[in-house]
Write a protein that holds these residues in place. Structure first.
Motif, short mmCIF file in Angstrom:
data_model
loop_
_atom_site.label_atom_id
_atom_site.label_comp_id
_atom_site.label_asym_id
_atom_site.label_seq_id
_atom_site.Cartn_x
_atom_site.Cartn_y
_atom_site.Cartn_z
N PRO A 121 0.82 -1.21 0.00
CA PRO A 121 0.00 0.00 0.00
C PRO A 121 0.85 1.26 0.00
N GLY A 122 0.22 2.39 -0.39
CA GLY A 122 0.86 3.69 -0.26
C GLY A 122 1.88 4.03 -1.32
N VAL A 123 1.92 3.30 -2.44
CA VAL A 123 2.86 3.61 -3.50
C VAL A 123 2.09 4.07 -4.74
N ARG A 124 2.69 4.98 -5.51
CA ARG A 124 2.03 5.54 -6.69
C ARG A 124 2.43 4.76 -7.94
N ILE A 125 1.53 3.94 -8.39
CA ILE A 125 1.73 3.19 -9.63
C ILE A 125 0.49 3.40 -10.48
N ALA A 126 0.68 3.81 -11.72
CA ALA A 126 -0.45 4.06 -12.62
C ALA A 126 -1.32 2.82 -12.71
N GLU A 127 -2.64 3.03 -12.72
CA GLU A 127 -3.57 1.90 -12.75
C GLU A 127 -3.37 1.04 -13.99
N ALA A 128 -3.07 1.70 -15.13
CA ALA A 128 -2.84 0.94 -16.35
C ALA A 128 -1.62 0.03 -16.21
N THR A 129 -0.57 0.53 -15.56
CA THR A 129 0.63 -0.28 -15.33
C THR A 129 0.31 -1.44 -14.40
N ARG A 130 -0.42 -1.16 -13.33
CA ARG A 130 -0.78 -2.21 -12.37
C ARG A 130 -1.57 -3.32 -13.05
N GLN A 131 -2.55 -2.94 -13.87
CA GLN A 131 -3.37 -3.94 -14.55
C GLN A 131 -2.55 -4.75 -15.56
N ARG A 132 -1.60 -4.07 -16.25
CA ARG A 132 -0.75 -4.78 -17.21
C ARG A 132 0.11 -5.82 -16.51
N VAL A 133 0.69 -5.45 -15.36
CA VAL A 133 1.51 -6.38 -14.60
C VAL A 133 0.69 -7.59 -14.16
N LEU A 134 -0.51 -7.32 -13.63
CA LEU A 134 -1.38 -8.41 -13.15
C LEU A 134 -1.79 -9.33 -14.31
N GLN A 135 -2.12 -8.73 -15.47
CA GLN A 135 -2.55 -9.52 -16.63
C GLN A 135 -1.41 -10.41 -17.13
N ILE A 136 -0.20 -9.83 -17.24
CA ILE A 136 0.94 -10.62 -17.73
C ILE A 136 1.32 -11.70 -16.73
N ALA A 137 1.22 -11.40 -15.44
CA ALA A 137 1.51 -12.42 -14.42
C ALA A 137 0.55 -13.60 -14.56
N ARG A 138 -0.72 -13.28 -14.83
CA ARG A 138 -1.70 -14.37 -15.03
C ARG A 138 -1.38 -15.16 -16.29
N GLU A 139 -1.06 -14.45 -17.36
CA GLU A 139 -0.78 -15.13 -18.62
C GLU A 139 0.45 -16.03 -18.55
N LEU A 140 1.46 -15.57 -17.81
CA LEU A 140 2.69 -16.37 -17.69
C LEU A 140 2.55 -17.50 -16.67
N GLY A 141 1.53 -17.42 -15.84
CA GLY A 141 1.35 -18.44 -14.81
C GLY A 141 2.19 -18.22 -13.58
N TYR A 142 2.43 -16.92 -13.25
CA TYR A 142 3.24 -16.62 -12.07
C TYR A 142 2.53 -17.08 -10.81
N SER A 143 3.29 -17.69 -9.93
CA SER A 143 2.80 -18.08 -8.60
C SER A 143 3.84 -17.67 -7.58
N PRO A 144 3.40 -17.07 -6.45
CA PRO A 144 4.38 -16.62 -5.45
C PRO A 144 5.05 -17.73 -4.68
N GLY A 145 4.64 -18.96 -4.89
CA GLY A 145 5.25 -20.06 -4.14
C GLY A 145 4.18 -20.93 -3.51
N PRO A 146 4.54 -22.05 -2.95
CA PRO A 146 3.57 -22.97 -2.37
C PRO A 146 2.90 -22.37 -1.15
#
Length: 330
Positions: free
Chosen positions: A29-54
């Motif tokens: 929380p509390g950081v300035r990241i453009a909403e478009a950038t945030r959504q792009r990161v989340l979308q690409i993470a989903r597409e690549l199959g990123y998982s933070p770990g077990p």
């Protein structure tokens, strides 16, 4: 075996920094990241199959090992690198970490440790954003723990610090090696441990080379661009100005480069400049730097904490490395 997708893979695909990916995926929380950038990161993470770990509930019962991380703040690139190092090592070992941010408020630290006890953590990393002498709450002693980027005044406990004096020597030696003979320095806040140690490394290298010109070639800053700019202009106005400047961070170095430009000095032909921390913008601007090894410090801390050896009263230092770029490429 399918390759595990890491944050660096997401960052590369999204064309953003690893820090941005970490901030988005960890929901800081509390950081300035453009909403478009945030959504792009989340979308690409989903597409690549990123998982933070077990997840803990999916681990074998014999391997459900949970460790706590107590940190004063998350407001700069350095703690992100620390957390990234911790998460990478934890993922590789099948461990889990839980993070608590305290703003250096004693009551919050005590509450966080109480939470760790309820969660059943088996060890705690007590970390600080900037190298400091700390006084952790007594309840930290109830846990197996490692201090990262900080130590106690009495040197009790296992502490891991960056090798700041070595880094100051690396930067200064590099300027000597490329032919600089009037080497100045612009420190950060003079009272901070990082400034004190980096300055000591600068002195040691100059003394060894017989090039120490005294305090006339030393200026202090508040770690910022404007103060770095002002300090560099002051140094360049000397009757015999420096031909090299060791700046104690990359933001100061950026200010020094702007001052050199405004005073008609070419970098690196007339003035070589080296910074410290190896911030991402330094790569774009061609600023030589010394890395601050936060990721390596985090990995070492968790490895020690998860091991079986006793944690003696000991301070370990981790060395950064020199990264030479345009600003010293004479």
């Amino acid at each position: 075996m399918k390759k595990r997708i890491k944050m660096v893979d997401v960052a590369r695909a999204a064309n953003v920094s690893r820090t941005t990916v970490s901030l988005v995926l960890n929901g800081i929380p509390g950081v300035r990241i453009a909403e478009a950038t945030r959504q792009r990161v989340l979308q690409i993470a989903r597409e690549l199959g990123y998982s933070p770990g077990p997840l803990i509930e999916n681990l074998d019962p014999e391997r459900k090992r949970l460790f706590g991380v107590l940190i004063n703040e998350i407001s700069a690139a350095y703690p992100i690198d620390l957390i990234y190092g911790l998460q990478n090592w934890a993922d590789a070992q099948g461990l889990q970490i839980v993070l608590q941010v305290t703003d250096s408020v004693a009551d919050r630290e005590i509450a966080a440790l109480e939470n760790f006890a309820r969660f059943g953590v088996e060890g705690v990393i007590y970390a600080n954003t900037f190298t400091a002498i700390v006084s952790p709450p007594a309840s930290l002693g109830n846990f197996r723990h490692v201090l990262v980027n900080c130590r106690r005044e009495d040197s009790i406990g296992f502490a891991i610090l960056p090798a700041e004096r070595h880094g100051g020597m690396l930067a200064t030696d590099h300027l000597i090696e490329i032919g600089c003979r009037r080497i100045a320095t612009i420190t950060g806040d003079p009272w901070q441990i990082a400034s004190i140690e980096r300055l000591a490394g600068y002195h040691r290298s100059l003394n060894r080379a017989g090039l120490n010109l005294g305090t006339q070639f030393e200026r202090a800053s508040d770690w910022g661009h404007a103060s770095g700019y002002a300090a560099a202009r002051d140094l360049l106005a000397l009757s015999e100005p420096p031909d090299g400047i060791f700046c104690h961070n990359d933001i100061v170095a950026r200010g020094a480069m702007a001052a050199a430009r405004d005073m008609g000095r070419k970098v690196p032909e007339d003035l070589a400049i080296i910074g410290y921390d190896d911030r991402e913008f330094s790569r774009d601007l061609g600023i030589s730097s010394v890395t601050l090894p936060f990721a390596e410090m985090g990995e070492r801390a968790l490895a020690e904490l998860a091991g079986n050896a006793d944690l003696a009263d000991k301070t370990v230092t981790i060395q950064g490395r020199l990264v030479a770029r345009m600003s010293t490429n004479k």
